[in-house]
Design a protein around this motif. Structure first.
Motif, PDB file in Angstrom:
ATOM      1  N   PHE A  87     -19.054 -90.056 -21.518  1.00  0.00           N
ATOM      2  CA  PHE A  87     -18.811 -88.929 -22.421  1.00  0.00           C
ATOM      3  C   PHE A  87     -19.618 -89.058 -23.710  1.00  0.00           C
ATOM      4  O   PHE A  87     -20.277 -88.110 -24.143  1.00  0.00           O
ATOM      5  N   LEU A  88     -19.570 -90.238 -24.340  1.00  0.00           N
ATOM      6  CA  LEU A  88     -20.245 -90.419 -25.625  1.00  0.00           C
ATOM      7  C   LEU A  88     -21.758 -90.259 -25.497  1.00  0.00           C
ATOM      8  O   LEU A  88     -22.403 -89.660 -26.367  1.00  0.00           O
ATOM      9  N   ALA A  89     -22.328 -90.788 -24.419  1.00  0.00           N
ATOM     10  CA  ALA A  89     -23.775 -90.654 -24.229  1.00  0.00           C
ATOM     11  C   ALA A  89     -24.172 -89.182 -24.141  1.00  0.00           C
ATOM     12  O   ALA A  89     -25.151 -88.744 -24.761  1.00  0.00           O
ATOM     13  N   GLY A  90     -23.401 -88.403 -23.384  1.00  0.00           N
ATOM     14  CA  GLY A  90     -23.702 -86.982 -23.250  1.00  0.00           C
ATOM     15  C   GLY A  90     -23.446 -86.208 -24.528  1.00  0.00           C
ATOM     16  O   GLY A  90     -24.219 -85.317 -24.899  1.00  0.00           O
ATOM     17  N   PHE A  91     -22.360 -86.567 -25.229  1.00  0.00           N
ATOM     18  CA  PHE A  91     -22.009 -85.839 -26.449  1.00  0.00           C
ATOM     19  C   PHE A  91     -23.075 -86.005 -27.526  1.00  0.00           C
ATOM     20  O   PHE A  91     -23.533 -85.024 -28.125  1.00  0.00           O
ATOM     21  N   PHE A  92     -23.475 -87.248 -27.793  1.00  0.00           N
ATOM     22  CA  PHE A  92     -24.431 -87.470 -28.876  1.00  0.00           C
ATOM     23  C   PHE A  92     -25.809 -86.902 -28.542  1.00  0.00           C
ATOM     24  O   PHE A  92     -26.543 -86.492 -29.445  1.00  0.00           O
ATOM     25  N   LEU A  96     -23.029 -77.704 -27.042  1.00  0.00           N
ATOM     26  CA  LEU A  96     -21.699 -78.287 -27.215  1.00  0.00           C
ATOM     27  C   LEU A  96     -20.598 -77.318 -26.791  1.00  0.00           C
ATOM     28  O   LEU A  96     -19.477 -77.736 -26.495  1.00  0.00           O
ATOM     29  N   ALA A  97     -20.923 -76.030 -26.757  1.00  0.00           N
ATOM     30  CA  ALA A  97     -19.925 -75.041 -26.337  1.00  0.00           C
ATOM     31  C   ALA A  97     -19.431 -75.319 -24.922  1.00  0.00           C
ATOM     32  O   ALA A  97     -18.314 -74.932 -24.560  1.00  0.00           O
ATOM     33  N   ASP A  98     -20.241 -76.004 -24.132  1.00  0.00           N
ATOM     34  CA  ASP A  98     -19.845 -76.296 -22.753  1.00  0.00           C
ATOM     35  C   ASP A  98     -18.757 -77.358 -22.665  1.00  0.00           C
ATOM     36  O   ASP A  98     -18.052 -77.435 -21.656  1.00  0.00           O
ATOM     37  N   ILE A  99     -18.622 -78.195 -23.707  1.00  0.00           N
ATOM     38  CA  ILE A  99     -17.703 -79.326 -23.572  1.00  0.00           C
ATOM     39  C   ILE A  99     -16.529 -79.290 -24.554  1.00  0.00           C
ATOM     40  O   ILE A  99     -15.743 -80.232 -24.599  1.00  0.00           O
ATOM     41  N   GLY A 151     -22.378 -82.023 -16.413  1.00  0.00           N
ATOM     42  CA  GLY A 151     -22.223 -83.446 -16.150  1.00  0.00           C
ATOM     43  C   GLY A 151     -21.264 -84.178 -17.055  1.00  0.00           C
ATOM     44  O   GLY A 151     -21.189 -85.408 -17.012  1.00  0.00           O
ATOM     45  N   SER A 152     -20.508 -83.453 -17.884  1.00  0.00           N
ATOM     46  CA  SER A 152     -19.542 -84.119 -18.757  1.00  0.00           C
ATOM     47  C   SER A 152     -18.246 -84.376 -17.995  1.00  0.00           C
ATOM     48  O   SER A 152     -17.718 -83.469 -17.347  1.00  0.00           O
TER      49      SER A 152
END
Length: 300
Positions: A50-55, A65-68, A206-207
């Motif tokens: 999660f953190l890798a994708g978020f940052f 970011l609207a997707d997650i 992919g989140s």
């Protein structure tokens, strides 16, 4: 501050550390300092993914970011403008640099400074669209996630009465650089997460999770040494791999912490560190990806 009742700290923020305490040097700790805590391997892998994708989205594509974020997600920002007082900060150029927090303070919800009840309510950003819009107005950033030692996180499950899905909490501590000003800023960020539903926009990108609550705290740069393993002599004795004649005290400490965090036995812990040329942080960050390739005897 709990339930609107302020708690007076023993040392006020921004005040220098008592000289007598500073002269005493490192204190012996009853438990080892560890960089990461996860309730189990499953939650650890979820948090890292999660953190890798978020940052990546936060730094490169904030509209994405609207997707997650959940439709009813909450976001709040707290700015701590006090001067860092650690020994590191006293000599570090990034810590001593004056930082203009004006853009952040506009939506800051620092309850020690924002006294108006109405302003406190207004500063809480509610709803996916509003959250993404608020984040888009903050300075563009770069998080050095490739340097694992600069980040620390804790991840655990939370039981919520009536919740239809599992809830996880992830608290991450680290730093980012503002792209335009080149200011380096320390931050803490706490997420409340639920699994991404199949077919959702989060799953499509992919989140593994959807964010329901995001709390961000920023301050002037204060380094990352507080969560790095301390020298063995400053920590209470704890079980770990048997000392080897050809290992330095630092290597023995790395092996002990890695074994504790991964559950591998002493032999495979040493093999792991040797395969990464004793780069502890690389071994720790890449362990979730290689765990499935290890034989059962690595954990016996």
């Amino acid at each position: 501050m709990l339930d609107m009742n302020p708690v007076t700290p023993r040392a006020q923020p921004g005040q220098p550390i008592d000289s007598k305490s500073a002269q005493e040097g490192p204190q012996s700790l009853p438990f080892p300092t560890i960089q990461l805590f996860s309730e189990d391997q499953t939650i650890n892998e979820l948090a890292m993914a999660f953190l890798a994708g978020f940052f990546k989205l936060y730094d490169e594509n904030r509209d994405g970011l609207a997707d997650i974020y959940d439709q009813g997600a909450l976001f709040s920002l707290m700015v701590d403008t006090t001067n860092p007082t650690s020994e590191f900060a006293r000599t570090n150029a990034d810590s001593q640099k004056r930082v203009d927090f004006t853009t952040y303070i506009r939506i800051s919800r620092n309850l020690t400074r924002v006294k108006s009840h109405q302003k406190r309510i207004h500063a809480l950003v509610v709803g996916k669209a509003a959250v993404v819009q608020a984040i888009a107005q903050l300075p563009a950033t770069y998080h050095p996630v490739q340097d694992a030692q600069r980040f620390s996180f804790d991840a655990w499950r939370i039981d919520v009465d009536g919740a239809l899905q599992g809830v996880a909490a992830v608290a991450v501590h680290g730093e980012f650089t503002e792209q335009q000003s080149r200011n380096v800023i320390s931050f803490d960020r706490t997420f409340m997460l639920v699994p991404a539903p199949p077919g959702s926009s989060a799953a499509a990108v992919g989140s593994p999770c959807v964010i329901t609550n995001d709390q961000l705290t920023i301050r002037r740069y204060n380094g990352f040494h507080s969560w790095l393993p301390m020298p063995a002599e400053t920590q209470a004795a704890a079980p770990g791999p048997s000392p080897a004649l050809n290992l330095t005290p630092e290597q023995q400490e790395m092996a002990r912490v890695l074994q504790e965090q991964t559950g591998m036995n002493a032999e495979w812990t040493l093999k792991c560190l040797e395969s990464y040329s004793w780069n502890f942080h690389q071994a720790m960050s890449e362990f979730p990806q290689v765990r499935g390739t290890l034989p059962p005897e690595a954990f016996q």
